[in-house]
Write a protein that holds these residues in place. Sequence first.
Motif, PDB file in Angstrom:
ATOM      1  N   GLY A 140     -69.153  36.044  35.119  1.00 19.71           N
ATOM      2  CA  GLY A 140     -67.895  36.472  34.431  1.00 19.71           C
ATOM      3  C   GLY A 140     -66.563  36.435  35.246  1.00 19.71           C
ATOM      4  O   GLY A 140     -67.817  37.209  35.678  1.00 19.71           O
ATOM      5  N   ILE A 141     -65.905  36.136  35.548  1.00 25.71           N
ATOM      6  CA  ILE A 141     -65.185  35.758  36.490  1.00 25.71           C
ATOM      7  C   ILE A 141     -63.643  36.679  36.009  1.00 25.71           C
ATOM      8  O   ILE A 141     -63.474  37.615  36.624  1.00 25.71           O
ATOM      9  N   ALA A 142     -63.396  36.363  35.039  1.00 21.84           N
ATOM     10  CA  ALA A 142     -61.657  37.234  34.581  1.00 21.84           C
ATOM     11  C   ALA A 142     -61.935  37.406  32.946  1.00 21.84           C
ATOM     12  O   ALA A 142     -61.896  36.998  32.218  1.00 21.84           O
ATOM     13  N   PHE A 143     -60.498  37.901  32.171  1.00 25.55           N
ATOM     14  CA  PHE A 143     -60.809  37.942  30.949  1.00 25.55           C
ATOM     15  C   PHE A 143     -58.848  37.634  30.709  1.00 25.55           C
ATOM     16  O   PHE A 143     -58.248  37.713  31.082  1.00 25.55           O
ATOM     17  N   SER A 144     -58.889  36.304  30.190  1.00 29.16           N
ATOM     18  CA  SER A 144     -57.727  36.083  29.992  1.00 29.16           C
ATOM     19  C   SER A 144     -57.734  36.151  27.797  1.00 29.16           C
ATOM     20  O   SER A 144     -58.500  36.708  27.725  1.00 29.16           O
ATOM     21  N   GLU A 145     -56.617  35.200  27.262  1.00 29.90           N
ATOM     22  CA  GLU A 145     -56.365  36.267  26.465  1.00 29.90           C
ATOM     23  C   GLU A 145     -56.202  35.169  25.517  1.00 29.90           C
ATOM     24  O   GLU A 145     -55.221  34.143  25.632  1.00 29.90           O
ATOM     25  N   ASN A 146     -56.714  35.212  24.362  1.00 30.17           N
ATOM     26  CA  ASN A 146     -55.957  35.414  22.988  1.00 30.17           C
ATOM     27  C   ASN A 146     -55.457  35.721  22.300  1.00 30.17           C
ATOM     28  O   ASN A 146     -54.085  35.458  22.178  1.00 30.17           O
ATOM     29  N   GLY A 147     -56.019  37.317  21.964  1.00 30.66           N
ATOM     30  CA  GLY A 147     -54.840  37.729  21.156  1.00 30.66           C
ATOM     31  C   GLY A 147     -55.348  38.617  20.412  1.00 30.66           C
ATOM     32  O   GLY A 147     -56.402  38.664  19.936  1.00 30.66           O
ATOM     33  N   PHE A 148     -54.434  39.017  19.334  1.00 33.17           N
ATOM     34  CA  PHE A 148     -55.011  40.194  18.258  1.00 33.17           C
ATOM     35  C   PHE A 148     -54.975  38.926  16.966  1.00 33.17           C
ATOM     36  O   PHE A 148     -54.304  37.814  17.120  1.00 33.17           O
ATOM     37  N   ARG A 149     -55.496  38.283  16.808  1.00 36.24           N
ATOM     38  CA  ARG A 149     -55.653  37.786  15.541  1.00 36.24           C
ATOM     39  C   ARG A 149     -55.248  38.210  14.412  1.00 36.24           C
ATOM     40  O   ARG A 149     -55.508  39.813  13.550  1.00 36.24           O
ATOM     41  N   ASN A 150     -55.398  37.416  13.422  1.00 37.08           N
ATOM     42  CA  ASN A 150     -54.007  37.556  11.644  1.00 37.08           C
ATOM     43  C   ASN A 150     -54.718  36.566  10.860  1.00 37.08           C
ATOM     44  O   ASN A 150     -55.021  35.688  11.227  1.00 37.08           O
ATOM     45  N   LEU A 151     -54.903  37.170   9.454  1.00 36.20           N
ATOM     46  CA  LEU A 151     -55.338  36.314   8.840  1.00 36.20           C
ATOM     47  C   LEU A 151     -54.608  34.980   8.205  1.00 36.20           C
ATOM     48  O   LEU A 151     -52.915  35.901   7.536  1.00 36.20           O
ATOM     49  N   THR A 152     -54.832  33.788   8.165  1.00 37.54           N
ATOM     50  CA  THR A 152     -53.582  33.041   6.932  1.00 37.54           C
ATOM     51  C   THR A 152     -54.676  32.462   5.991  1.00 37.54           C
ATOM     52  O   THR A 152     -56.205  32.148   5.855  1.00 37.54           O
ATOM     53  N   ASN A 153     -54.472  31.935   4.767  1.00 39.10           N
ATOM     54  CA  ASN A 153     -55.434  31.264   3.055  1.00 39.10           C
ATOM     55  C   ASN A 153     -54.534  30.696   3.332  1.00 39.10           C
ATOM     56  O   ASN A 153     -52.499  30.687   2.797  1.00 39.10           O
ATOM     57  N   ASN A 154     -55.008  29.708   2.058  1.00 42.48           N
ATOM     58  CA  ASN A 154     -54.002  28.202   1.599  1.00 42.48           C
ATOM     59  C   ASN A 154     -54.436  29.144  -0.041  1.00 42.48           C
ATOM     60  O   ASN A 154     -53.121  27.977  -1.190  1.00 42.48           O
ATOM     61  N   VAL A 155     -54.362  30.704  -0.477  1.00 43.25           N
ATOM     62  CA  VAL A 155     -55.089  30.647  -2.071  1.00 43.25           C
ATOM     63  C   VAL A 155     -53.994  31.666  -2.067  1.00 43.25           C
ATOM     64  O   VAL A 155     -53.249  31.373  -3.308  1.00 43.25           O
ATOM     65  N   ARG A 156     -53.564  32.951  -2.101  1.00 41.15           N
ATOM     66  CA  ARG A 156     -52.862  33.873  -2.748  1.00 41.15           C
ATOM     67  C   ARG A 156     -52.428  34.516  -1.231  1.00 41.15           C
ATOM     68  O   ARG A 156     -53.120  34.701   0.084  1.00 41.15           O
ATOM     69  N   PRO A 157     -51.220  35.216  -1.587  1.00 40.93           N
ATOM     70  CA  PRO A 157     -50.632  36.426  -0.033  1.00 40.93           C
ATOM     71  C   PRO A 157     -52.189  37.133  -0.151  1.00 40.93           C
ATOM     72  O   PRO A 157     -52.506  37.874  -1.098  1.00 40.93           O
TER      73      PRO A 157
END
Length: 329
Positions: A140-157
């Motif tokens: 393990g060398i370093a942490f780069s970033e994906n980021g804060f995860r958010n939800l998407t969907n195609n059914v409803r808010p």
Amino acid sequence: MIRKTFVPLLLVLCLAVLWPGQASARTVIKLGIVMPPGSGQHVTAEKFGQLLEERSGGEYAVDIFHSGSLGTETAILQQVQMGAVEMAIITLGPFDTFVPEVKVVSFPFMFRDYEQVDEVLDGPLGQEVLASLERAGFKGIAFSENGFRNLTNNVRPVHSVDDAKGLKIRVMESTLHKELWRTLGANPTPMGWPIYSELQQGTIDGQENPLWVVWTSRLFEVQKYLSLTGHVYSAHVDIANLGWFNSLPEETRTLIATCMRDAARYQRAWNRTNVADFLAKLKDAGMIVDENPDLASFKARAASLRNMDIYSDPATRELLDKFLDATSR
């Protein structure tokens, strides 16, 4: 005089033709990622390759295998383990099937902001997580970033946690992410990347990822609703095959590690600078965005994970307590 200059030059040119490897010898490092050019993973990989080639005087070059050309993240991890691929940049989630305690980094709603992320992951606790990967054959060398995860969907808010009930959500091949979405009432479906076709065909209803992933993977074309849940901070882990890395001269190990850490810092800054732009682009593309979902309802449900079996291992529990203590200050 002309003859004396010409003959050695001719000899050098002949040697270069006969033994091209001796004339321009360099080492090419294979590096695997699942995301395409323009993505966060590729930004890190490209910057790393640029820095390494420059700082080694061309002695080292990096060949980036992108867009999942080597398979899923789990498949790439297995290839790194075997030494078929020297290096990789992988989302942290899939590591927890190799080294269980790394799942503490992704405990839901743990990090307050990016500043706290850097303080913890660049400090002793982050180094402890990176060191733990050696048990599975990774450096393990370093942490780069994906980021804060958010939800998407195609059914409803999705505004509150109750709105997520029954949604078939693609999750990474990670024990934590499966259990999290099960706890939140959804139907988690572990699946490798990419997932565009599965979303398009309705095999799954939604997914959860940082905004840059939703944009660069064009998920806005097959997802209508976006909720800014920020439920998990998702790191990328920049790794090498442990045996290969340790076989290198000390100065080369230092060079590779320094270049990767510098590339990771560069990519984290890139991601954070562009978050607002990615959100604006997704809105312009037609996504319906809930910018202020009922996070309290999500947090209340997710808090029970702390007492579940996935954190029952003593080493994992001890590390989780350290992380929660550090992030509660």
